[in-house]
Motif scaffolding. Structure first.
Motif, PDB file in Angstrom:
ATOM      1  N   LEU A 209      87.719  44.603 -14.990  1.00 46.98           N
ATOM      2  CA  LEU A 209      87.421  43.330 -15.655  1.00 46.98           C
ATOM      3  C   LEU A 209      88.357  42.592 -16.118  1.00 46.98           C
ATOM      4  CD1 LEU A 209      83.870  44.404 -17.411  1.00 46.98           C
ATOM      5  CD2 LEU A 209      83.957  42.678 -15.518  1.00 46.98           C
TER       6      LEU A 209
ATOM      7  N   TYR B 282      81.475  45.829 -22.287  1.00 50.34           N
ATOM      8  CA  TYR B 282      80.795  44.324 -22.511  1.00 50.34           C
ATOM      9  C   TYR B 282      80.629  44.176 -23.991  1.00 50.34           C
ATOM     10  CZ  TYR B 282      79.456  44.834 -17.699  1.00 50.34           C
ATOM     11  OH  TYR B 282      79.480  44.713 -16.365  1.00 50.34           O
ATOM     12  N   LEU B 283      81.521  45.001 -24.719  1.00 51.36           N
ATOM     13  CA  LEU B 283      81.496  44.633 -26.229  1.00 51.36           C
ATOM     14  C   LEU B 283      82.892  44.467 -26.634  1.00 51.36           C
ATOM     15  CD1 LEU B 283      78.764  46.990 -27.875  1.00 51.36           C
ATOM     16  CD2 LEU B 283      78.546  44.375 -27.344  1.00 51.36           C
ATOM     17  N   GLU B 284      83.279  43.658 -27.478  1.00 50.61           N
ATOM     18  CA  GLU B 284      84.713  43.683 -27.912  1.00 50.61           C
ATOM     19  C   GLU B 284      84.735  43.593 -29.576  1.00 50.61           C
ATOM     20  OE1 GLU B 284      87.840  43.483 -26.502  1.00 50.61           O
ATOM     21  OE2 GLU B 284      86.672  43.877 -24.697  1.00 50.61           O
TER      22      GLU B 284
ATOM     23  N   GLN C 164      70.892  42.986 -15.414  1.00 58.53           N
ATOM     24  CA  GLN C 164      70.787  42.526 -16.776  1.00 58.53           C
ATOM     25  C   GLN C 164      70.495  40.984 -16.794  1.00 58.53           C
ATOM     26  OE1 GLN C 164      70.742  44.279 -19.600  1.00 58.53           O
ATOM     27  NE2 GLN C 164      69.904  42.390 -20.182  1.00 58.53           N
ATOM     28  N   VAL C 165      70.878  40.010 -15.931  1.00 57.40           N
ATOM     29  CA  VAL C 165      70.422  38.541 -15.839  1.00 57.40           C
ATOM     30  C   VAL C 165      69.200  38.364 -15.358  1.00 57.40           C
ATOM     31  CG1 VAL C 165      71.357  37.840 -13.702  1.00 57.40           C
ATOM     32  CG2 VAL C 165      71.894  36.607 -15.655  1.00 57.40           C
TER      33      VAL C 165
ATOM     34  N   ASP D 274      75.102  46.318 -12.262  1.00 56.68           N
ATOM     35  CA  ASP D 274      74.506  46.344 -13.916  1.00 56.68           C
ATOM     36  C   ASP D 274      74.287  44.793 -14.436  1.00 56.68           C
ATOM     37  OD1 ASP D 274      73.892  48.689 -14.007  1.00 56.68           O
ATOM     38  OD2 ASP D 274      75.769  49.388 -14.800  1.00 56.68           O
ATOM     39  N   SER D 275      75.502  44.033 -14.033  1.00 60.47           N
ATOM     40  CA  SER D 275      75.370  42.519 -14.756  1.00 60.47           C
ATOM     41  C   SER D 275      73.981  41.914 -14.143  1.00 60.47           C
ATOM     42  CB  SER D 275      76.726  42.076 -14.498  1.00 60.47           C
ATOM     43  OG  SER D 275      77.421  42.283 -15.391  1.00 60.47           O
TER      44      SER D 275
ATOM     45  N   ASN E 261      85.306  37.109 -10.785  1.00 59.92           N
ATOM     46  CA  ASN E 261      85.904  37.394 -11.899  1.00 59.92           C
ATOM     47  C   ASN E 261      86.360  38.646 -12.043  1.00 59.92           C
ATOM     48  OD1 ASN E 261      86.390  36.809 -14.783  1.00 59.92           O
ATOM     49  ND2 ASN E 261      84.998  38.187 -15.382  1.00 59.92           N
TER      50      ASN E 261
ATOM     51  N   SER F 242      80.367  33.885  -9.174  1.00 59.36           N
ATOM     52  CA  SER F 242      81.120  33.731 -10.512  1.00 59.36           C
ATOM     53  C   SER F 242      81.498  34.923 -11.008  1.00 59.36           C
ATOM     54  CB  SER F 242      80.646  32.880 -11.558  1.00 59.36           C
ATOM     55  OG  SER F 242      81.313  33.082 -12.736  1.00 59.36           O
ATOM     56  N   LEU F 243      80.352  36.015 -11.109  1.00 58.66           N
ATOM     57  CA  LEU F 243      80.664  37.491 -11.306  1.00 58.66           C
ATOM     58  C   LEU F 243      81.592  38.055 -10.337  1.00 58.66           C
ATOM     59  CD1 LEU F 243      77.159  38.964 -12.098  1.00 58.66           C
ATOM     60  CD2 LEU F 243      78.946  38.590 -13.804  1.00 58.66           C
TER      61      LEU F 243
ATOM     62  N   ASP G 267      75.235  30.845  -7.481  1.00 54.67           N
ATOM     63  CA  ASP G 267      76.502  30.580  -8.115  1.00 54.67           C
ATOM     64  C   ASP G 267      76.988  31.518  -9.293  1.00 54.67           C
ATOM     65  OD1 ASP G 267      76.381  28.204  -6.456  1.00 54.67           O
ATOM     66  OD2 ASP G 267      75.550  27.013  -8.281  1.00 54.67           O
ATOM     67  N   TYR G 268      75.956  31.986  -9.955  1.00 59.12           N
ATOM     68  CA  TYR G 268      76.184  32.880 -11.206  1.00 59.12           C
ATOM     69  C   TYR G 268      76.578  34.161 -10.477  1.00 59.12           C
ATOM     70  CZ  TYR G 268      75.439  36.550 -14.554  1.00 59.12           C
ATOM     71  OH  TYR G 268      75.601  37.432 -15.632  1.00 59.12           O
TER      72      TYR G 268
ATOM     73  N   ASP H 248      83.316  50.450 -24.506  1.00 53.82           N
ATOM     74  CA  ASP H 248      82.455  49.554 -23.879  1.00 53.82           C
ATOM     75  C   ASP H 248      82.876  48.390 -22.997  1.00 53.82           C
ATOM     76  OD1 ASP H 248      80.763  50.948 -25.808  1.00 53.82           O
ATOM     77  OD2 ASP H 248      79.218  49.450 -25.212  1.00 53.82           O
TER      78      ASP H 248
ATOM     79  N   LEU I  89      70.413  32.009  -8.063  1.00 55.14           N
ATOM     80  CA  LEU I  89      71.518  32.465  -9.246  1.00 55.14           C
ATOM     81  C   LEU I  89      72.620  32.696  -8.311  1.00 55.14           C
ATOM     82  CD1 LEU I  89      69.227  35.141 -11.128  1.00 55.14           C
ATOM     83  CD2 LEU I  89      70.489  33.186 -12.041  1.00 55.14           C
TER      84      LEU I  89
END
Lengths: 336, 189
Positions: A283, A50-52, A205-206, A201-202, A186, A182-183, A178-179, A48, A176
């Motif tokens: 990512l 988004y999961l570590e 989700q937000v 997707d991000s 990144n 930033s995405l 700025d958010y 995934d 949003l």
């Protein structure tokens, strides 16, 4: 005197926790679902983006090297190997571990309830989740809404049809920008075809978290169905190709459960793992080797089934109307 | 200048946003698993006093604001500045009209106020939660009236106007809650 050794849950809460675990076991015993235990440690982990996973090292006496073992983020792969081996319907109550998750409703180590039902349709499983929630949360009903309908109702656009420039405009109007900036900054490689999927997707989700989640599941839990195909994870796709046969349960602003009509096709699963790894590299994250034991089990044949994972700590939080997850845990990450 | 990462966010942390020092009021970490983790915050801009909500990508960094709170006793005003003193070091600091704002009506000599300093200069003056001030003007109340029948307006020596019970008279000292601007009691003699 220093009181930091004290449990974060009261003893009264811990009694209720024990009662909930008992209630869950009775629920499945009555339905003839077998309780299983699978290892918390595994040679492989999830891909995934988004999961570590957390990991540890195993060293044998006299050995010159240690082998890396991952702590499970959920028991999904091991349980599916049992299903492929002919276990029939199974459930598990166990600890799962996720790196970097600390907050009001997050603890790196938490208790998960996961179960699989052979031959169940997704709706059949949703109804069973509903029965469990009605019994444990003492609610009279559970609602159901589609992901697209929720976006159209609360944000006035269709999440399956919207393109990225329109999404950027919507975010700018909602403060949003700025958010989103930033995405975008990144992304290690924003030319990559996966970059736009990740961004979309991000952002969805937000928007879901900030503008929908607080408006659903207020009086009764809400089951959200028909997620975008890009968020299918290990679920089959709907025959329309645009949505995934996945559901999530929300109650009082908290995501409580996540269920799939399980993908049984090994080729498709292998392709999704590869795509996950491509997304990870976009990512700037490390590539995770694909779990070959799990793949081999899929190739040997996973029976058609539906499965769901539910956060037990969160369920107890909601049942007891506690504000933080640590109030239902004996010891949280803060003083473990 | 120091930076904070979103994983250090918590209520009370002072950060720079849009060139203005801000105070984080609430922070919630959200990790949905289907998209990148983020932090939802509620923030108060310290100079303008505005509160707003802001979403951050988890892992983002933000500049720390050089802001500190210090407790100082109010001395006097010269009409342009309001002067405060540290009771231990006797160091004095002057706050301007903008920093004092509406709280000017709660400033009582020798009361210890909280001054929020940004780069060493006061940007907010917060009076104590309760202050005791003399009534300089109010209508005489009816005899025999006891507490709580709506009350009447009273002007205090600092210029503040509060509603007081009818039995409280001009010349008396009253205790007022500065957060709500409401009468609390007669001052203890």
């Amino acid at each position: 005197m220093n009181q930091s050794w004290q449990p974060s849950a009261s003893i009264e809460t811990l009694r209720k926790r024990a009662a909930l675990l008992h209630q869950i076991r009775v629920f499945f015993a009555q339905r003839k679902v077998l309780e299983v235990e699978t290892p918390a440690l595994s040679s492989h982990t999830i891909t995934d983006p988004y999961l570590e996973a957390m990991h540890t090292l195993h060293t044998q006496v006299g050995a010159f090297t240690s082998s890396k073992l991952y702590l499970q983020t959920s028991p999904e792969y091991a349980m599916k190997r049992l299903l492929a081996a002919g276990s029939g319907d199974i459930f598990q109550l166990c600890k799962a571990f996720r790196d970097d998750e600390v907050g009001r409703i997050h603890n790196p180590e938490f208790t998960i309830l996961e179960w699989y039902r052979i031959g169940f349709s997704l709706q059949h499983l949703i109804d069973e989740v509903g029965s469990l929630l009605m019994a444990t949360l003492k609610v009279e009903a559970v609602n159901q809404s589609s992901y697209s309908v929720l976006f159209e109702r609360h944000l006035a656009f269709n999440p399956l049809e919207v393109d990225l420039p329109s999404l950027f405009e919507i975010c700018a109007k909602l403060g949003l920008q700025d958010y989103v900036g930033s995405l975008r900054a990144n992304l290690a490689d924003d030319e990559n075809t996966h970059a736009s999927v990740l961004l979309k997707d991000s952002i969805l989700q937000v928007l879901f978290s900030t503008h929908i989640e607080s408006l659903i599941g207020i009086d009764y839990p809400t089951v959200v169905v028909d997620f975008p195909a890009s968020q299918a994870s290990l679920a089959t796709l709907h025959e329309n190709g645009r949505t995934a046969n996945r559901f999530e349960v929300y109650y009082k602003g908290i995501e409580l459960a996540n269920g799939f009509d399980e993908l049984t096709d090994a080729q498709s699963q292998h392709l999704r793992f590869a795509q996950d790894n491509q997304k990870r590299s976009v990512l700037g994250l490390s590539i995770k080797p694909i779990d070959m034991h799990f793949m081999a089990a899929l190739f040997s044949g996973l029976p058609q089934c539906a499965g769901v994972a539910l956060g037990v700590d969160r369920l107890l939080m909601l049942a007891l109307q506690k504000n933080t997850i640590e109030e239902v845990m004996s010891f949280s990450q803060r003083n473990c | 200048m120091a930076n904070y990462s979103t994983n250090e966010f918590k209520a009370g942390l002072k950060i720079m946003m849009d060139g203005e020092p801000c105070n984080i009021l609430e922070n919630e970490y959200v990790k949905p698993g289907k998209g990148q983790a983020f932090n939802r915050t509620k923030i108060r801009k310290l100079v303008s006093g505005k509160t707003l909500e802001k979403t951050w990508r988890s892992g983002e960094t933000v500049e720390a604001a050089d802001v500190m709170d210090t407790d100082l006793a109010y001395l006097y005003t010269d009409g342009e500045f309001w002067h405060f003193m540290n009771n231990e070091t006797f160091e004095q600091i002057a706050a301007d009209q903008k920093a004092v704002g509406d709280n000017v009506k709660w400033l009582v000599e020798n009361d210890v106020c909280t001054l929020t300093l940004f780069n060493g200069s006061p940007i907010v003056v917060t009076p104590p939660n309760f202050v005791e001030i003399e009534i300089v003007e109010t209508d005489p109340g009816l005899k025999g009236d006891t507490a709580g029948t709506g009350g009447k307006p009273a002007t205090l020596s600092t210029g503040a106007v509060v509603r007081v019970p009818l039995f409280v008279q001009k010349g008396e000292v009253v205790k007022v809650d500065t957060r709500s601007g409401e009468y609390a009691s007669r001052a203890q003699k």
